[in-house]
Design a protein around this motif. Structure first.
Motif, PDB file in Angstrom:
ATOM      1  N   ALA A 171       0.608  -1.194   0.003  1.00 58.34           N
ATOM      2  CA  ALA A 171       0.106   0.143   0.012  1.00 58.34           C
ATOM      3  C   ALA A 171       1.039   1.154   0.326  1.00 58.34           C
ATOM      4  O   ALA A 171       0.580   2.438  -0.266  1.00 58.34           O
ATOM      5  CB  ALA A 171      -1.076  -0.449   1.297  1.00 58.34           C
ATOM      6  N   GLU A 172       2.424   1.611  -0.108  1.00 62.31           N
ATOM      7  CA  GLU A 172       3.229   2.412  -0.091  1.00 62.31           C
ATOM      8  C   GLU A 172       2.437   3.675  -1.093  1.00 62.31           C
ATOM      9  O   GLU A 172       2.500   4.699  -1.468  1.00 62.31           O
ATOM     10  CB  GLU A 172       4.500   2.391  -0.828  1.00 62.31           C
ATOM     11  CG  GLU A 172       4.646   1.472  -2.328  1.00 62.31           C
ATOM     12  CD  GLU A 172       4.414   0.018  -2.207  1.00 62.31           C
ATOM     13  OE1 GLU A 172       6.059  -0.675  -2.783  1.00 62.31           O
ATOM     14  OE2 GLU A 172       3.774  -0.465  -1.250  1.00 62.31           O
ATOM     15  N   SER A 173       1.569   2.792  -1.868  1.00 60.50           N
ATOM     16  CA  SER A 173       1.596   4.178  -2.907  1.00 60.50           C
ATOM     17  C   SER A 173       0.351   4.928  -2.559  1.00 60.50           C
ATOM     18  O   SER A 173       0.115   6.536  -3.509  1.00 60.50           O
ATOM     19  CB  SER A 173       1.114   3.704  -4.269  1.00 60.50           C
ATOM     20  OG  SER A 173      -0.934   2.683  -3.941  1.00 60.50           O
ATOM     21  N   TRP A 174      -0.211   4.388  -1.221  1.00 63.60           N
ATOM     22  CA  TRP A 174      -1.432   5.161  -1.026  1.00 63.60           C
ATOM     23  C   TRP A 174      -0.972   5.478   0.080  1.00 63.60           C
ATOM     24  O   TRP A 174      -2.366   6.423   1.392  1.00 63.60           O
ATOM     25  CB  TRP A 174      -2.884   5.360  -1.290  1.00 63.60           C
ATOM     26  CG  TRP A 174      -3.410   3.970  -0.766  1.00 63.60           C
ATOM     27  CD1 TRP A 174      -2.860   1.728  -1.160  1.00 63.60           C
ATOM     28  CD2 TRP A 174      -3.637   2.848   0.135  1.00 63.60           C
ATOM     29  NE1 TRP A 174      -3.399   1.340  -0.748  1.00 63.60           N
ATOM     30  CE2 TRP A 174      -3.884   1.407  -0.143  1.00 63.60           C
ATOM     31  CE3 TRP A 174      -4.107   3.599   1.512  1.00 63.60           C
ATOM     32  CZ2 TRP A 174      -4.541   0.842   1.441  1.00 63.60           C
ATOM     33  CZ3 TRP A 174      -4.917   2.995   2.220  1.00 63.60           C
ATOM     34  CH2 TRP A 174      -4.482   1.516   2.637  1.00 63.60           C
ATOM     35  N   LYS A 175      -0.286   5.270   1.469  1.00 60.66           N
ATOM     36  CA  LYS A 175      -0.247   5.568   2.748  1.00 60.66           C
ATOM     37  C   LYS A 175       1.088   5.734   2.791  1.00 60.66           C
ATOM     38  O   LYS A 175       2.400   4.251   2.041  1.00 60.66           O
ATOM     39  CB  LYS A 175      -1.326   4.888   3.926  1.00 60.66           C
ATOM     40  CG  LYS A 175      -0.922   3.165   3.668  1.00 60.66           C
ATOM     41  CD  LYS A 175      -1.991   2.451   4.143  1.00 60.66           C
ATOM     42  CE  LYS A 175      -1.352   0.494   4.721  1.00 60.66           C
ATOM     43  NZ  LYS A 175      -1.970  -0.108   5.944  1.00 60.66           N
ATOM     44  N   GLY A 176       1.727   5.737   4.352  1.00 58.42           N
ATOM     45  CA  GLY A 176       3.021   5.537   5.170  1.00 58.42           C
ATOM     46  C   GLY A 176       4.074   6.344   5.279  1.00 58.42           C
ATOM     47  O   GLY A 176       4.750   6.151   5.636  1.00 58.42           O
ATOM     48  N   SER A 177       3.161   7.375   4.186  1.00 59.46           N
ATOM     49  CA  SER A 177       4.054   9.061   4.105  1.00 59.46           C
ATOM     50  C   SER A 177       2.535  10.568   4.221  1.00 59.46           C
ATOM     51  O   SER A 177       2.288   9.635   3.307  1.00 59.46           O
ATOM     52  CB  SER A 177       4.946   8.900   2.931  1.00 59.46           C
ATOM     53  OG  SER A 177       4.573   8.490   2.135  1.00 59.46           O
TER      54      SER A 177
END
Length: 451
Positions: free
Chosen positions: A397-403
């Protein structure tokens, strides 16, 4: 701007650590429909404020992306909180069935959501729910728990985003190839994957070193090497069945998380993944990995694999591992420095309620393992990535969360102080003043007013 272009919420006057690719900082952010419209200066952010916009005044506080605990038994946590299995008072356990019906399951999950919100946790992985535990002693890991999660997600009642792994064997116990093969074809609850994503399968491949049940190349002090928990006639048969389970799950397009504490178990997992077509796409990962060695870490990085470990468990059980396998083996266990400098997708987690779900305590324990006591902003930043961007990548899900970047979900926590400027010992006392998930304030610390 027209009314439908204004932000629902803006936060200004803070120290926003974005954890983007440039390790950027900002002073504010703007949110609309649960997503970040912009992250930048106060002037840039306030340009999106309109008559109906909620304005949070951060007053110098630090904002982090929402914490993602990559290994948290939340239903179990909600059933026993505030107790944990490992604490300052030693070991404790609750006996008997804790979750016996739908009402108790809902209450436990919702209570865990409150605990998570108070800690700034906006996502977590529930690692092992399924029919293998339908008759389990506690009732905390059954298929019914997963079904309850799906109902709460549909009702919009979850306070954190949940990734779940299915379980077709017994928690901390055996599983059979037949049960796993049959289970992989079963239907899973349908839900909004942004809130409940049933990502794959958990396999308990072995136990733990203190119980002499990890499968290791090193002999235990009393003799023997332990064995796999997977059913089979002998070591070769058990390994064959484990490897077949992993292959079948990969072929089904599922992620595989393997509870593997012994180095021999880790090796069997790596050997299997190395033979899989497009292995990196599976984002398979080792759970715990107590005795993983440098050569295995290098292989994991090349295979696109991950590892999640729990620093408090490592600190608490170090002497027990030494008693089981000797001081030399124990001294090389939990190689955090090597993992941090490797290409492995390395995450920190709590295994709550085995230990506290408080990420601040876990990060401080990681610093203890690394021998760090003074403020080390660079190291602290890398460890915080293990609780934010790395778990998002584990979730796919790094494209939409985490940063905190434009277009991503507005999941963040507000801390009273900058965690990069405190000592590891001070970190657990840095208060979480607020938690926001999808642009919704789900926690505000008592006595704090940001409006």
């Amino acid at each position: 701007m027209s009314a439908d272009e204004y932000a629902d919420l803006v936060a200004v006057g803070g120290n926003v650590l974005t954890f983007d690719a440039r390790d950027g900082r900002a002073s504010g952010l703007a949110v609309r429909a649960g997503r970040l419209m912009t992250v930048g200066t106060d002037e840039e952010v306030l340009a999106y404020a309109g008559p109906g916009t909620r304005v949070l005044s951060l007053a110098g506080r630090t904002v982090l992306p929402g914490i993602n605990d990559s290994h948290l038994h939340a239903a179990w946590l909600g059933a026993v909180w505030p107790d944990t299995l490992i604490s300052e008072n030693g070991l404790s356990a609750h006996e008997g069935r804790l979750l016996a019906d739908e009402e108790s399951r809902r209450a436990a999950i919702l209570r865990a959501g409150q605990v998570c919100a108070s800690l700034g946790i906006t996502s977590y992985t529930e690692p092992g729910l399924g029919p293998g535990e339908d008759d389990g002693e506690t009732g905390c890991f059954s298929q019914a728990v997963l079904d309850t999660y799906a109902k709460l997600a549909e009702e919009g009642e979850l306070r954190a985003r949940v990734t779940a792994l299915r379980l077709f064997g017994v928690l901390d116990g055996p599983s059979t190839l037949e049960d796993v093969a049959a289970g992989l074809g079963a239907l899973v609850p349908r839900s909004d994957s942004a809130w409940l994503n049933v990502a794959g399968l958990k396999i308990f491949a072995d136990g733990i070193p203190p119980m002499r049940s990890a499968w290791t190349c090193h002999p235990y002090t009393e003799g023997g090497h332990g064995s796999l928990l997977v059913a089979g006639a002998d070591d070769a048969g058990r390994e064959h069945n484990l490897r077949t389970m992993i292959r079948l799950a990969h072929q089904a397009g599922l992620q595989v998380g393997v509870h593997a504490t012994g180095d021999r178990t880790v090796e069997a997992f790596l050997d299997t993944v190395a033979e899989l077509p497009d292995a990196a796409a599976g984002r398979h990962y080792v759970i715990h990995g107590d005795l993983v060695n440098p050569a295995q870490i290098a292989r994991m990085g090349s295979l696109g694999m991950g590892l999640t470990t729990q620093p408090v468990i490592a600190v608490a059980t170090a002497d027990w591992v030494a008693g089981a396998l000797g001081a030399e083996v124990a001294g090389a266990a939990w190689p955090l420095a090597e993992l941090l400098s490797s290409g492995v997708r390395f995450t920190l987690s709590s295994d709550g309620p085995v230990t506290t779900p408080d990420w601040r305590v876990q990060v401080a324990a990681a610093c203890t393992l690394l021998g760090e006591r003074a403020p080390r902003p660079g190291l602290m930043y890398r460890l915080l990535r293990c609780y934010t961007t790395a778990p998002a990548a584990q979730d796919g899900a790094e494209s939409w969360k985490g940063s905190l970047e434009m277009g991503k979900v507005a999941d963040f926590c507000v801390l009273e102080r900058d965690p990069l400027e405190v000592t590891p010992a001070e970190l657990p006392q840095v208060a979480v003043d607020a938690t926001v998930v999808g642009g919704r304030v789900v926690h505000m610390r008592e006595g704090v007013a940001l409006d």
